[in-house]
Design a protein around this motif. Structure first.
Motif, PDB file in Angstrom:
ATOM      1  N   ARG A  64       0.807  -1.184   0.069  1.00 51.70           N
ATOM      2  CA  ARG A  64      -0.049   0.133   0.020  1.00 51.70           C
ATOM      3  C   ARG A  64       0.913   1.406  -0.069  1.00 51.70           C
ATOM      4  O   ARG A  64       1.074   1.812  -1.000  1.00 51.70           O
ATOM      5  N   ASP A  65       1.567   1.706   1.172  1.00 53.83           N
ATOM      6  CA  ASP A  65       2.360   3.040   1.263  1.00 53.83           C
ATOM      7  C   ASP A  65       3.480   2.701   0.484  1.00 53.83           C
ATOM      8  O   ASP A  65       3.866   3.412  -0.445  1.00 53.83           O
ATOM      9  N   HIS A  81       3.633   4.698  12.469  1.00 49.59           N
ATOM     10  CA  HIS A  81       3.895   4.479  10.829  1.00 49.59           C
ATOM     11  C   HIS A  81       4.899   5.854  10.465  1.00 49.59           C
ATOM     12  O   HIS A  81       4.372   7.022  10.540  1.00 49.59           O
ATOM     13  N   HIS A 101       7.837   7.960   8.412  1.00 49.64           N
ATOM     14  CA  HIS A 101       8.393   8.264   7.107  1.00 49.64           C
ATOM     15  C   HIS A 101       9.893   8.655   7.157  1.00 49.64           C
ATOM     16  O   HIS A 101      10.292   9.162   8.440  1.00 49.64           O
ATOM     17  N   ASN A 153       9.322   4.677   3.830  1.00 48.01           N
ATOM     18  CA  ASN A 153       8.949   4.304   5.552  1.00 48.01           C
ATOM     19  C   ASN A 153      10.058   3.783   5.998  1.00 48.01           C
ATOM     20  O   ASN A 153      10.981   3.254   5.681  1.00 48.01           O
TER      21      ASN A 153
HETATM   22 ZN    ZN Z   1       2.265   6.640   4.910  1.00 48.76          ZN
END
Ligand code: ZN
Ligand code: KIV
Length: 503
Positions: A12-13, A201, A203, A237
């Motif tokens: 997804r990300d 989460h 980055h 990420n």
């Molecule tokens: Zn993200």
């Protein structure tokens, strides 16, 4: 030791990395390998965003068992419905809904009042919780949100049924001490926090995504969201491999465990890199070519005397016993397929036959076939994109006193398109001839060639980045002949464009 839940968001990300789009088959293969490695939750996509994303979530939910499958949704019913529908066959299903909570996002992006944002979040969580047993909520841009507001919305969404609260450092802005303090403040400032698990989460815009994740664990977070090879929006990420090895190597200081089988790390990383055609930088921790290479004489001397002088973990701990000779021209289908399975490469019968034929060709040209070669053979030969174009034939005339000229024949839907072109060099000539044959306008942004393994007979791997209709598309091809590898890489980018753009 407390267990940290690992949510992998590569599909997804990770897929939001410019150029990293994956086909449905490619996503499925990654998901199988993530489950095999022991990931707890796979975030399989953002289903409302395209039919392709929806189908990938559906296929993964149907076929990949023993792991929770999550899908992302904004705080709107249509998104949540699609997330629910596409994951309804998962063994364990999770809906992950998010809305921005920072003043800057609420004012300029959402153009909403803070109280309305809370209402929307609460409604969405209630709606999702009526459909699925597990709901995760993320206040987007959490690290630039006001603490009091953050605590208020988190309290309300827990009451509405959220059981996982994910605090995203959406723009990679936080610094480790500050982020740890934020997690602690949330634990202290949200009265019903004991009813939920805190997730983070992070980055990597400032290069501290892993450091922030570790600080958060120390402050009480018990789920961490990561991606393989650290791919993701912009700078990416926190990387799964770095998290797992940091917790394992520094277990004295960080007494936490994960369910990940670290010996699967290297295979998974290579598999992803081949599927998305992103090369892994040599100096990347854990998975880069240089991560266990010792150059300085003093270091080499130390390692020879005792490995732990300069190695804090062994290559074997992350599954890096590759580059050892595995197969040769006399290897049979059985040995070949067994080694592929060990490497996490799952192929159906027909694909296995094709890959074996390709392996025999390579083994004929090159005496020793290494694990690295097998990854390339499988991803290059079978492609993970539907093959709209097939390179049927090419010929190149080139020399220091002649104008490089290429002829190519491309097969499309059983029809053959043959064209010739000249160029500034043989590679340019091939690309010009392919452009003519397929009639697509492209701009070449990047071209790299590298040897997959050492030695003169090595497979050459070419990666090209093309711009087509404002989209950045990467293609990869390999051969012991680098001109053939170049032509294959170019055709693979065109196929990927066709598959992803649905044109
Ligand atoms: Zn993200
Ligand atoms: O970075 C982010 O904020 C996200 C959320 C959707 C979790 O990816």
């Amino acid at each position: 030791m407390e267990k940290i839940t690992v949510l992998d968001t590569t599909l997804r990300d990770g897929e939001q990395s410019p150029g990293a789009s994956m086909s449905i088959e490619g996503k499925y293969e990654i998901a199988v390998q993530l489950a095999r490695m022991g990931v707890d939750v796979i975030e399989a996509g953002f289903p409302v965003s395209s039919p392709h994303q929806f189908q990938a979530c559906e296929l993964i939910s149907q076929k990949v068992k023993g792991v929770t499958i999550a899908a992302l949704a904004r705080c709107v019913e249509k998104d949540i419905d699609d997330a629910y529908q596409s994951t309804r066959n998962a063994e364990n299903q999770r809906l992950h809904t998010f809305i921005a909570t920072s003043p800057i996002h609420m004012k300029y992006k959402l153009q909403m009042e803070p109280d309305d944002v809370i209402d929307m979040a609460v409604k969405a969580v209630k709606y999702a919780r009526n459909l699925a047993p597990e709901v995760e909520f993320s206040p987007e841009d959490g690290t630039r949100s006001e603490l009091a507001f953050l605590c208020r919305i988190l309290e309300k969404v827990i009451d509405a049924g959220a059981t996982i609260l994910n605090i995203p450092d959406t723009v990679g802005y936080a610094i480790p001490d500050e982020f740890g303090a934020l997690i602690k403040a949330i634990r202290e400032g949200v009265p019903n926090i004991d009813k939920a698990v805190i997730s983070v989460h992070c980055h990597n815009d400032l290069g501290v995504a892993l450091a922030n994740s570790l600080a958060a664990i120390q402050a009480g977070a018990r789920q961490v969201e990561v991606t393989i090879n650290g791919i993701g929006e912009r700078a990416g990420n926190a990387a799964l491999e770095e998290l797992v090895m940091a917790l394992s190597v520094r277990n004295d200081f960080l007494p936490y465990t994960t369910g990940i089988d670290s010996t699967q790390i290297y295979n998974t990383s290579r598999l992803l890199s081949n599927i998305i055609a992103f090369p892994i930088p040599r100096n990347k921790p854990i998975i880069g070519d240089n991560a266990f290479a010792h150059e300085a004489g003093i270091h080499q001397d130390g390692v020879l005397k005792h490995r732990s002088t300069y190695e804090i973990m062994t290559p074997e701990a992350v599954g890096r016993d590759s580059n050892k000779l595995v197969l040769g021209r006399h290897s049979g289908m059985h040995g070949f397929s067994k080694r592929l399975t060990e490497l996490g490469l799952t192929l159906d019968k027909d694909d296995l036959k094709k890959a074996y034929q390709r392996f025999l060709q390579i083994a004929d040209r090159k005496k020793e076939v290494f694990d690295e070669d097998l990854f390339v053979i499988v991803s290059d030969e079978l492609g993970h994109e539907s093959q709209t174009y097939i390179l049927d034939y090419f010929n190149i005339q080139s020399g220091n006193l002649s104008v490089p000229t290429a002829t190519v024949r491309i097969k499309k839907a059983e029809k053959l398109f043959e064209e010739a072109a000249t160029g500034d060099g043989p590679v340019d000539a091939i690309f010009n001839a392919i452009d003519r044959a397929v009639g697509i306008k492209t701009t070449l942004l990047e071209y790299t060639v590298q040897a997959v393994t050492p030695g003169r007979g090595a497979l050459g791997e070419v990666a090209v980045t093309l711009k087509i209709d404002e989209k950045k598309i990467i293609g990869r091809g390999s051969s012991t002949d680098i001109l053939e590898a170049s032509a294959k890489a170019y055709v693979s980018a065109l196929n990927r464009y066709k598959a992803v753009a649905n044109v």
